[in-house]
Enzyme design. Sequence first.
Site, PDB file in Angstrom:
ATOM      1  N   GLU A  16      -6.727   1.318  -7.357  1.00 47.33           N
ATOM      2  CA  GLU A  16      -6.646   0.583  -8.617  1.00 47.33           C
ATOM      3  C   GLU A  16      -7.424   1.330  -9.695  1.00 47.33           C
ATOM      4  O   GLU A  16      -8.649   1.454  -9.596  1.00 47.33           O
ATOM      5  CB  GLU A  16      -7.243  -0.814  -8.455  1.00 47.33           C
ATOM      6  CG  GLU A  16      -6.510  -1.704  -7.472  1.00 47.33           C
ATOM      7  CD  GLU A  16      -7.203  -3.042  -7.306  1.00 47.33           C
ATOM      8  OE1 GLU A  16      -6.522  -4.077  -7.427  1.00 47.33           O
ATOM      9  OE2 GLU A  16      -8.425  -3.058  -7.063  1.00 47.33           O
ATOM     10  N   ASP A  66      -9.974  -0.166  -3.532  1.00 49.44           N
ATOM     11  CA  ASP A  66     -10.178  -1.313  -4.402  1.00 49.44           C
ATOM     12  C   ASP A  66     -11.028  -0.880  -5.600  1.00 49.44           C
ATOM     13  O   ASP A  66     -12.034  -0.176  -5.441  1.00 49.44           O
ATOM     14  CB  ASP A  66     -10.898  -2.405  -3.600  1.00 49.44           C
ATOM     15  CG  ASP A  66     -11.124  -3.669  -4.403  1.00 49.44           C
ATOM     16  OD1 ASP A  66     -10.136  -4.325  -4.764  1.00 49.44           O
ATOM     17  OD2 ASP A  66     -12.304  -3.983  -4.667  1.00 49.44           O
TER      18      ASP A  66
END
Length: 750
Positions: A360, A331
Amino acid sequence: MSMGMIKNAADLELGVTYTKNQSVFSLWAPTANSVQLVLYDDPGQYDEAGIVTSHRNGQEIGMARRDDGVWTVTIAGDTAGKYYMYKIQHENSEYRYAVDPYAKAVSANGCRGAIVDPESCNPTGWELDTRPPFMQPTDAVLYELHVRDFSISSDSGMEHKGKYKAFTENGLKDDDGNSLGIDHLAELGITHVHLLPIFDYKTVNELKADQEYNWGYDPQNYNVPEGSYATDPTKPEVRIRECKEMIQALHKKGIRVVMDVVYNHTYSVEEGPFEPIVPGYFYRKNDKGELSNGSGVGNELATEKPMVRKFIKDSLRYWAEEYHIDGFRFDLMALIDTTTIYEIVEELREIDPAILVYGEPWTGGESPLPNKTVKGTQRSKGFAVFNDHFRHAIKGDNDGYGKGFATGEPWCEGAVAEGMMGSIHDFADDASETINYVTVHDNLNLWDKVLRAIGMENEAGHILMDNEAEPVRRSLLANGIVLLSQGIPLLHAGDELLRSKYGDHNSYRSGDAVNAIHWGNKKRFLPVYQYYKGLLELRRSHPAFRLSSRKQIEEHMEILQCGNHVVAYHLKDHANGDEWSDIVVIANGGYFDTVMALPPSPYSWNIIVDDQRAGTKTIQTLDDSNIIVPGLSIMVLRSDWQRPKKNLVTIELEYERQDGEYDGWNLWVWNTGIKDGRIDFSQNDDGRVTAIIHIAPNTEQIGCIVRLNEWEAREWEQDRYIVLPKGEQKVKLKIISGSDEWCLPADRAS
């Protein structure tokens, strides 16, 4: 706190080292004045909010500080079944109780650490659990899934709704005999289940798990499974055993497991896992000395600091080794410094060379971190990043009315073509570095986004929808592009069932009514599911769709058309060792049918995928040089070398040289209507040297040059043409090197 102290501590084993004879407790707290281990016989008294507010009733045992800042104590005997905390005092502060950040087991809601015998936490046969075979990253098909969403619906057919154990339930079917649950995942053909956070997170009261919901991006105890997914969160061993049972069950089905990890922030600073132990060390600060907020939730972990980096690497190694996790999705990976990520990838690959690492490549706000892990930093480093360029080109913006190729925007063909080539001319050196997707848990899911983009958002929930409806075709087009592109494809769970979240673009705590996967949609939209399954079978069966290196892609993949709502490409020359020599993929993003010219070939074309069916079997065979592609659809064709086209003209061209030196000599032809370019000579059993030229019907003449290698020499200075006799399908000609009469019928030249 000296750098030497930190360097010495970076190689130490922290947390509890348990044996039946003794347990060693180690805590890095270099700035503490005093640390005591506190042992308990029970998990404590919970208040209405599910929190233990008092930890004063334990047995306190003093710990000794070493020069490296680590406090240790050894407790003789078997401590399994006990609970523990650390009681810490820093200069000019009161005592604080803290859960061990390295705790491997905890009480309900993570209020106290727990000591367990690791052997008692293993399911039957755990020692025999093996990772399913996996060769290279581009072989992966990822499926992003929330544990609770998977089984909580009343029509799931699963007994253990919302729990890890739901993944262990085999043989489930609906009234029509369609597979449900884990059998559905195996039947679909995915290779990896990507699970939203399964570590212990803060925002669900595990004692009232049926009443609360969250995605789980709120880390509390990083090395312990979340208790709300266990059948009994009050027993520390249960969550561990059942989490392993889930992983074991998926492995038995041939599915690897990716864990979504959140090492960029914690739910809280003051009440989090680090601040009570080493105040001010674990969190990143800006130039004003304030907590930076690149996560968007108030804090960032300072991953560039050695002991933070050590914690992250230790945690990942623990999950990979103890729980047999096969991959990690990061994340807000941009908030982790590149040095840390590079070391993570290298060390995880020592455990399993096939472990996937991706994340990400963006932040949730401004961060002072200089060396962020953004797009481009992954080049040739062995990990992948989410491809938001490709995502936007396919669907448009995330939550608004913006359109992309699959939702009606006419100017996205170039970006789609780039994405289909693995983004090797954008930010990637290798197709294995791009995660291709259109939607995930964040933002509108695919069905709801398509409806909004085309002005049908009031139809959310499939009102009056059928398999021929425009939104269905657009959703299949979007993920069809993803699955037929070079790179690593990722599907959001339920896309194959036309899952809707009823327009909720941020359902992180919206509950089961919005988030649950409704299994009744499998029967309702069975052709949609079968289409997805067919595309996955095609990708799995044919390595041409799983190229990796830039060299492979540039040699074997060419764009045929990129404009007028169409993107088409050609995989040629048995790409990646594929048994199919030539494959054509056409994506028609226009509303109406389009006519597409196919590459020249002497062989018939077999349609493998059309707007209704997908798979590896032939749907239709055609000899035409053009194909009609329905609007809003994908089409895949492959040439069939066992079926030459009808009515072809075939020229057998013999070449004779007085010196007998034929090495490197070849033909260069054009205007054949079949296959232009180089054709090599071959020597027949009778000693003659010939080349075969296939020509489309009704062709009057073709161009022909005899040359050495790549134009090192040639016969005659001028281009020559062969005029084809009308009505003849087989022609024999002969070229004699140096002859003025350059092309003679074979019988005249003998």
